[in-house]
Design a protein around this motif. Structure first.
Motif, short mmCIF file in Angstrom:
data_model
loop_
_atom_site.label_atom_id
_atom_site.label_comp_id
_atom_site.label_asym_id
_atom_site.label_seq_id
_atom_site.Cartn_x
_atom_site.Cartn_y
_atom_site.Cartn_z
N UNK A 1 35.97 -0.05 -21.94
CA UNK A 1 37.33 0.30 -21.04
C UNK A 1 37.80 -0.72 -19.98
N UNK A 2 37.04 -2.02 -19.96
CA UNK A 2 37.54 -2.96 -19.37
C UNK A 2 38.05 -3.90 -20.08
N UNK A 3 38.38 -3.54 -21.49
CA UNK A 3 38.92 -4.56 -22.55
C UNK A 3 37.96 -5.71 -22.90
N UNK A 4 36.49 -5.77 -22.53
CA UNK A 4 35.68 -6.64 -23.12
C UNK A 4 35.36 -6.17 -24.59
N UNK A 5 34.90 -6.88 -25.53
CA UNK A 5 34.52 -6.91 -26.69
C UNK A 5 33.34 -7.13 -27.02
N UNK A 6 32.55 -6.13 -27.47
CA UNK A 6 31.02 -6.44 -27.79
C UNK A 6 30.75 -6.23 -29.38
N UNK A 7 30.00 -7.14 -29.83
CA UNK A 7 29.64 -6.97 -31.30
C UNK A 7 28.18 -6.56 -31.41
N UNK A 8 27.99 -5.97 -32.72
CA UNK A 8 26.62 -5.34 -32.84
C UNK A 8 26.35 -5.54 -34.36
N UNK A 9 24.94 -5.46 -34.61
CA UNK A 9 24.25 -5.34 -35.85
C UNK A 9 24.40 -4.07 -36.29
N UNK A 10 23.92 -3.13 -35.50
CA UNK A 10 23.79 -1.65 -35.67
C UNK A 10 24.28 -1.01 -34.69
N UNK A 11 25.34 0.01 -34.83
CA UNK A 11 25.74 0.89 -33.86
C UNK A 11 25.22 2.47 -33.82
N UNK A 12 24.74 2.92 -32.86
CA UNK A 12 24.33 4.42 -32.82
C UNK A 12 25.24 5.14 -31.87
N UNK A 13 25.77 6.38 -32.64
CA UNK A 13 26.67 7.20 -31.72
C UNK A 13 25.92 8.20 -31.19
N UNK A 14 25.72 8.44 -29.97
CA UNK A 14 25.36 9.35 -29.30
C UNK A 14 26.27 10.17 -28.00
N UNK A 15 27.22 10.35 -28.56
CA UNK A 15 28.40 10.77 -27.73
C UNK A 15 28.29 12.31 -27.22
N UNK A 16 27.26 12.94 -27.78
CA UNK A 16 27.04 14.23 -27.07
C UNK A 16 28.24 15.31 -27.45
N UNK A 17 28.56 16.35 -26.67
CA UNK A 17 29.38 17.26 -26.88
C UNK A 17 30.10 17.62 -25.66
N UNK A 18 31.02 18.43 -25.66
CA UNK A 18 31.95 19.08 -24.43
C UNK A 18 31.91 20.47 -24.58
N UNK A 19 32.07 21.21 -23.50
CA UNK A 19 32.36 22.70 -23.64
C UNK A 19 33.32 23.26 -24.29
N UNK A 20 33.15 24.45 -25.23
CA UNK A 20 34.20 24.78 -26.32
C UNK A 20 34.85 25.93 -25.17
N UNK A 21 36.35 25.53 -25.18
CA UNK A 21 37.15 26.34 -24.17
C UNK A 21 37.95 27.25 -25.27
N UNK A 22 37.54 28.50 -25.15
CA UNK A 22 38.37 29.49 -26.07
C UNK A 22 39.88 29.81 -25.67
N UNK A 23 40.50 29.93 -26.66
CA UNK A 23 42.14 30.09 -26.54
C UNK A 23 42.31 31.62 -26.01
N UNK A 24 42.10 31.70 -24.68
CA UNK A 24 42.36 33.13 -23.99
C UNK A 24 43.70 32.71 -22.95
N UNK A 25 44.57 33.91 -23.02
CA UNK A 25 45.75 33.68 -22.13
C UNK A 25 45.10 33.66 -20.78
N UNK A 26 45.62 32.71 -19.85
CA UNK A 26 45.22 32.58 -18.53
C UNK A 26 43.97 31.51 -18.35
N UNK A 27 43.88 30.83 -19.40
CA UNK A 27 42.46 29.82 -19.25
C UNK A 27 42.73 28.72 -18.42
N UNK A 28 44.15 28.45 -18.30
CA UNK A 28 44.32 27.32 -17.31
C UNK A 28 44.53 27.59 -15.94
#
Length: 659
Positions: free
Chosen positions: A106-133
């Motif tokens: 996010x600071x614009x710095x570039x990082x190189x790698x040999x192997x990359x591991x994605x462990x980005x996890x998850x976020x809550x599922x928000x159902x499409x219900x009227x009034x959810x906002x």
């Protein structure tokens, strides 16, 4: 040097790392640990979007409930402070260029790698219900959410939780902190629909209602009512429930936005093979963002298993991930709930073993497929959960008499004790919350962890719910080298002599009678009536003396008369004396009919008793499992063979004097 950097006008342009991990959640941190275990010098960079150091997400609901302090959430992992580990918290990765093997933070710095591991996890599922906002609608997924709900819990009067799964029930319990009215709405027919069946779900519902939580089942939310803030929810049956706070706990969605345009294949999550590689062999995905065989695991333990496999593959070792057996073991309002393995719809038509005690609010069910244990459900107090969990993981065979015992008494094994944890396989999970295995505990102990506190600090075991702490105590206490039993040398020597004599009796014919009565021979002892009576009653007297050993074990008044180990040695030595008297009485000839049965019984007793003595004397040198099995087998065989001896001796004496 940790990172190679190029600078232009003192501005960092690029940093080089061996491995980059995107995601500082529990699974990302576990990947760091596993990689360092295999190669301590690996240059690793771990990036996290949150401003906090890694913390224990599993205890967020306990934080809201006021059961733990904020400081206790943080994982004090020394591994993150190693000189070859670079941590970048509050600094998310915003771009991946897999062709140049580079990422940009996010600071614009570039990082190189040999192997990359994605462990980005998850976020809550928000159902499409009227009034959810509307305002005052929350989730409970990260530390920011928990802090917001802690503040909200002091002002809310009625909180509604949408979702009767694990997270929903934890959130409901947490929001009761200040006697707030709480209602849980679940659209399925029972709570914990994926983990329990209808009977177990009904028991859980009863316990929650007894604690003051209102439950609405089979009730989808049609609309959220309110002008600016939430004021009520409208259910599918047109019931209106007024509330001032709403918590959404309707599942998760993998975080895959970062790689949508990277060329990495995605489905519901990031698709990986059995090596946890994406379609780019240098990019791996683990945890809640990974989709393996069309399945995404929403629990932390599978993520830990994936982290271990991923670390092995990166280090060139053979390892495969073939899926996880998910387990739920928690207390909901102090009511134990356990579920593991195949408990879904496909298992409900299989062979089932059910134990039901409505008075104690206990319900237990086993799912058995092709004679092997595939899953289990249990609500209410139950001993031996860890043993049951391990049996399911191994798909252990279940025998008909075990099933009958379970249906009658509620447990599979005759004793409710746990197996010695030190005898568990290295891959067996000890701490279900953190995924710590018996092998990892042994590694920690080899590195210097001697106490339960050290084991918990290094591995993280027992730091979440604490239910596995007794296992850690057993492990820490039982790993020490056992001392030999008192008198082990004499016990071993006499047992070895006994077993050699027993083998001799079985292998060679008895002594022949002398050719002439005028010659002097050993058979005088078993020819002469007086000698035979003396030796016969000698055997009887010493056999009675030997039997006192078992009486001492069961009679309190005899407990103080000498040490049991001394009695055991005396038992073995007297048994040797009986052997020589038996030789004087029979010449080790088996004879026929009753005499044959008596000699077979005496010889078998001698053999099994000698095996038991060897097992006891050598147990400090044998593995615990081998010692336990050998001792149990020989001891019980010895006891079973002993049962007919009094009757045989009685008939023998009666026959001798009658005829």
């Amino acid at each position: 040097m940790l990172a190679e950097t190029l600078t232009i006008d003192n501005t960092f342009v690029k940093q080089a790392h061996d491995i980059i991990i995107i995601g500082s959640g529990p699974v990302g941190v576990r990947a760091v640990y596993e990689l360092c275990q295999l190669n301590p010098d690996t240059r690793i960079a771990i990036f996290g979007a949150e401003p906090w150091e890694p913390y224990n997400r599993i205890q967020l609901s306990a934080l809201v409930a006021g059961e733990v302090k904020h400081a206790s959430l943080y994982n004090s992992l020394d591994i993150l402070h190693k000189p070859n580990i670079n941590t970048f918290f509050n600094n998310p990765i915003i771009d991946i260029n897999r062709y140049s093997k580079e990422v940009t933070d996010s600071q614009g710095i570039t990082h190189s790698y040999k192997q990359l591991i994605l462990a980005t996890g998850s976020r809550p599922h928000i159902p499409n219900i009227e009034g959810i906002a509307l305002k005052n609608i929350f989730t409970l997924r990260n530390l920011n959410d928990a802090q917001t709900l802690m503040s909200r819990s002091t002002r809310t009067r009625h909180t509604v939780v949408i979702g009767g799964g694990l997270l929903g029930l934890e959130a409901a319990r947490a929001m009761q902190r200040f006697n707030t009215q709480v209602t849980v709405i679940e659209h399925s027919m029972w709570l914990l629909f994926r983990q329990l069946d209808q009977h177990a779900g009904s028991y859980l519902k009863y316990q929650l209602e007894q604690s003051g939580i209102n439950i609405r089942l089979n009730s989808p939310v049609k609309r959220i009512i309110g002008d600016d803030k939430v004021a009520a929810v409208l259910l599918g049956n047109d019931e209106v429930i007024e509330c001032d706070t709403l918590i959404i706990a309707t599942g998760i969605e993998p975080n895959i936005e970062l790689i949508r345009n990277s060329g990495i294949k995605i489905g519901r999550g990031i698709r990986v093979n059995n090596q946890l590689q994406t379609n780019d062999q240098n990019i791996f995905a683990i945890g809640e963002c990974a989709e393996h065989n069309n399945q995404i695991y929403g629990l932390v333990s599978p993520g830990y298993e994936q982290a271990a496999v991923c670390a092995h593959r990166i280090n060139g070792k053979q390892a495969q991930y073939l899926g996880s057996i998910t387990a739920t073991n928690l207390k909901v309002i102090d009511y134990p709930v356990f579920s593991m393995g195949n408990t879904g719809e496909s298992a409900r038509s299989r062979e089932l073993a059910i134990f039901h005690d409505s008075g104690q609010h206990i319900y237990r069910k086993l799912i058995i497929i092709n004679g092997r244990l595939q899953g289990a459900i249990a609500v209410g107090e139950m001993q031996g959960i860890n043993r049951l969990r391990e049996a399911i993981a191994r798909k252990q065979r279940v025998w008909p008499w075990q099933i009958r015992r379970f249906k009658q008494h509620g447990y599979l094994w005759p004793d409710k004790t746990h197996d010695n944890i030190c005898e568990w396989p290295a891959t067996a999970t000890v701490c279900n919350c953190t995924g710590v295995t018996r092998g990892q505990l042994s590694q920690a102990q080899q590195s210097g962890a001697e106490s339960v506190i050290d084991l918990a600090r290094i591995t993280g075991a027992s730091t979440v719910c604490g239910s596995c702490k007794p296992l850690l105590i057993d492990f820490a206490n039982s790993e020490s080298t056992p001392e030999p039993v008192k008198g082990s040398h004499l016990l071993l020597l006499s047992s070895l002599i006994s077993i050699l004599i027993a083998l001799t009796i079985f292998s060679f014919p008895g002594m022949d009678y002398a050719a002439s009565v005028q010659s002097i021979s050993l058979d005088t002892f078993w020819r002469t009536s007086l000698f035979k009576q003396i030796s016969g009653f000698g055997i009887l007297v010493f056999a009675l003396i030997i039997s006192v050993l078992s009486i001492k074990k069961r009679t309190r008044k005899l407990h103080q008369l000498g040490d049991y180990a001394d009695w055991r040695v005396a038992h073995t030595v007297i048994a040797l004396l009986v052997i020589f008297i038996l030789f004087a009485h029979t010449g080790f000839r088996f004879g026929d009919n009753l005499n044959l049965y008596l000699m077979l019984t005496f010889s078998s007793l001698l053999f099994t008793g000698a095996i038991a003595g060897i097992a006891i004397a050598s147990e400090h040198q044998l593995s615990r499992q081998m010692s336990k099995r050998l001792r149990q087998f020989s001891t019980w065989s010895h006891i079973l063979i002993l049962w007919p001896l009094p009757a045989l001796l009685g008939f023998h004496i009666l026959k001798t004097y009658y005829f």
